[in-house]
Scaffold this active site. Structure first.
Site, short mmCIF file in Angstrom:
data_model
loop_
_atom_site.label_atom_id
_atom_site.label_comp_id
_atom_site.label_asym_id
_atom_site.label_seq_id
_atom_site.Cartn_x
_atom_site.Cartn_y
_atom_site.Cartn_z
N GLY A 47 1.03 -1.56 -0.12
CA GLY A 47 0.20 -0.32 -0.04
C GLY A 47 1.33 1.11 -0.13
N GLU A 48 0.64 2.08 1.00
CA GLU A 48 1.46 3.27 0.84
C GLU A 48 2.34 3.18 2.35
OE1 GLU A 48 1.73 5.22 -2.25
OE2 GLU A 48 3.67 5.51 -0.90
N SER A 49 3.37 2.82 2.54
CA SER A 49 3.90 3.29 3.71
C SER A 49 4.02 4.58 4.64
CB SER A 49 5.26 3.00 3.23
OG SER A 49 6.11 3.25 3.13
N CYS A 79 5.84 -5.28 0.46
CA CYS A 79 6.00 -4.01 0.07
C CYS A 79 6.31 -2.82 0.81
CB CYS A 79 5.01 -3.97 -1.13
SG CYS A 79 5.56 -3.00 -2.48
N ARG A 106 12.64 3.20 -0.79
CA ARG A 106 11.57 3.44 -1.11
C ARG A 106 11.46 3.67 -2.52
NH1 ARG A 106 7.55 7.08 1.18
NH2 ARG A 106 5.68 6.16 0.47
N HIS A 169 5.08 -8.99 -4.51
CA HIS A 169 3.59 -9.11 -4.15
C HIS A 169 2.83 -10.23 -3.97
CE1 HIS A 169 1.57 -4.86 -3.04
NE2 HIS A 169 2.76 -4.52 -3.82
N GLU A 171 1.31 -11.85 -3.02
CA GLU A 171 -0.34 -12.34 -2.82
C GLU A 171 -0.93 -11.85 -4.11
OE1 GLU A 171 0.94 -9.86 -2.02
OE2 GLU A 171 0.21 -7.70 -2.02
N1 GLN Z 1 5.14 3.52 -2.95
C1 GLN Z 1 5.00 2.46 -1.83
C2 GLN Z 1 5.77 2.99 -0.17
O1 GLN Z 1 7.02 3.24 -0.84
C3 GLN Z 1 4.61 0.63 -1.51
C4 GLN Z 1 3.32 0.31 -2.58
C5 GLN Z 1 3.79 -0.93 -2.59
O2 GLN Z 1 3.36 -1.76 -1.29
N2 GLN Z 1 3.14 -1.36 -3.74
O3 GLN Z 1 5.17 3.43 0.59
#
Ligand code: GLN
Length: 190
Positions: A47-49, A79, A106, A169, A171
């Site tokens: 997701g987005e960290s 990820c 990242r 990923h 999943e």
């Molecule tokens: N770019 C996202 C981040 O920096 C990670 C991307 C992902 O989880 N698919 O958190």
């Protein structure tokens, strides 16, 4: 066995589906009170960290989960989950759980066009599909971190005792082997 999936943001449903195919029950961690439920392992999804880190702090879940990870709770970060577990993020000052001796980079493949598919050897499993979405990679490891897979020379999977991370990923492909690997980690930790 019950595995908790952090469900505040990102691709958590796909992990639940993989685990259900493997016959493992899941619970979702959405708020602090969910931490009172029993679980034997934790998945931190992609997701987005930055968003996940912020929500974990605001919901008052970060410190409690960090303590449990340090106390040997098996955890699997994919990820963004890898980024949350890293002790250091090369291109970001933030540290979230900071429990694993890895330096993460990242958006290591570029921000927008950095999504691709690859197949590589995974230590102890064999060749598996790997889907990368604005993925990080691990720039360096220290301590007793074991490198499990590389893509194009870069480290994309690693393990340190109870902690497993992949920058891809698993999943999102049909292959259940990395989830199975994590389930074995939990079984062997008992
Ligand atoms: N770019 C996202 C981040 O920096 C990670 C991307 C992902 O989880 N698919 O958190």
């Amino acid at each position: 066995m019950k595995i908790a999936v952090l469900a505040v943001q990102g691709a958590f449903i796909e992990h639940e589906q993989m685990l259900s195919r493997l016959g493992v029950d899941t619970i979702e961690l959405r708020q602090r009170s969910d931490l009172e439920k029993h679980f034997d392992g934790l998945i931190i999804p992609g997701g987005e960290s930055t968003v996940q880190g912020k929500l974990l702090r605001e919901l008052g879940m970060l410190d409690e989960l960090k303590a449990r990870i340090e106390n040997a709770l098996p955890v699997f970060g994919t990820c963004a989950g890898l980024i949350l577990l890293a002790k250091k993020i090369k291109n970001d000052e933030r540290v979230h759980f900071g429990t694993m001796d890895i330096v993460a980079l990242r958006n290591a493949y570029g921000r927008q066009l950095g999504s691709f598919y690859d197949e590589n050897e995974f230590e102890g499993i064999g060749k598996i599909p790997m889907t990368f979405i604005r993925a990080p990679y691990i720039e360096s490891v220290s301590g007793n971190v074991e490198v499990l897979a590389r893509s194009g020379g870069n480290i994309v999977a690693a393990r340190q005792k109870n902690q497993l991370v992949t920058s891809f990923h698993p999943e999102l492909n049909d292959d259940l082997s990395v989830h199975k690997y994590f389930i074995d980690m939990i079984k062997n930790s008992k």
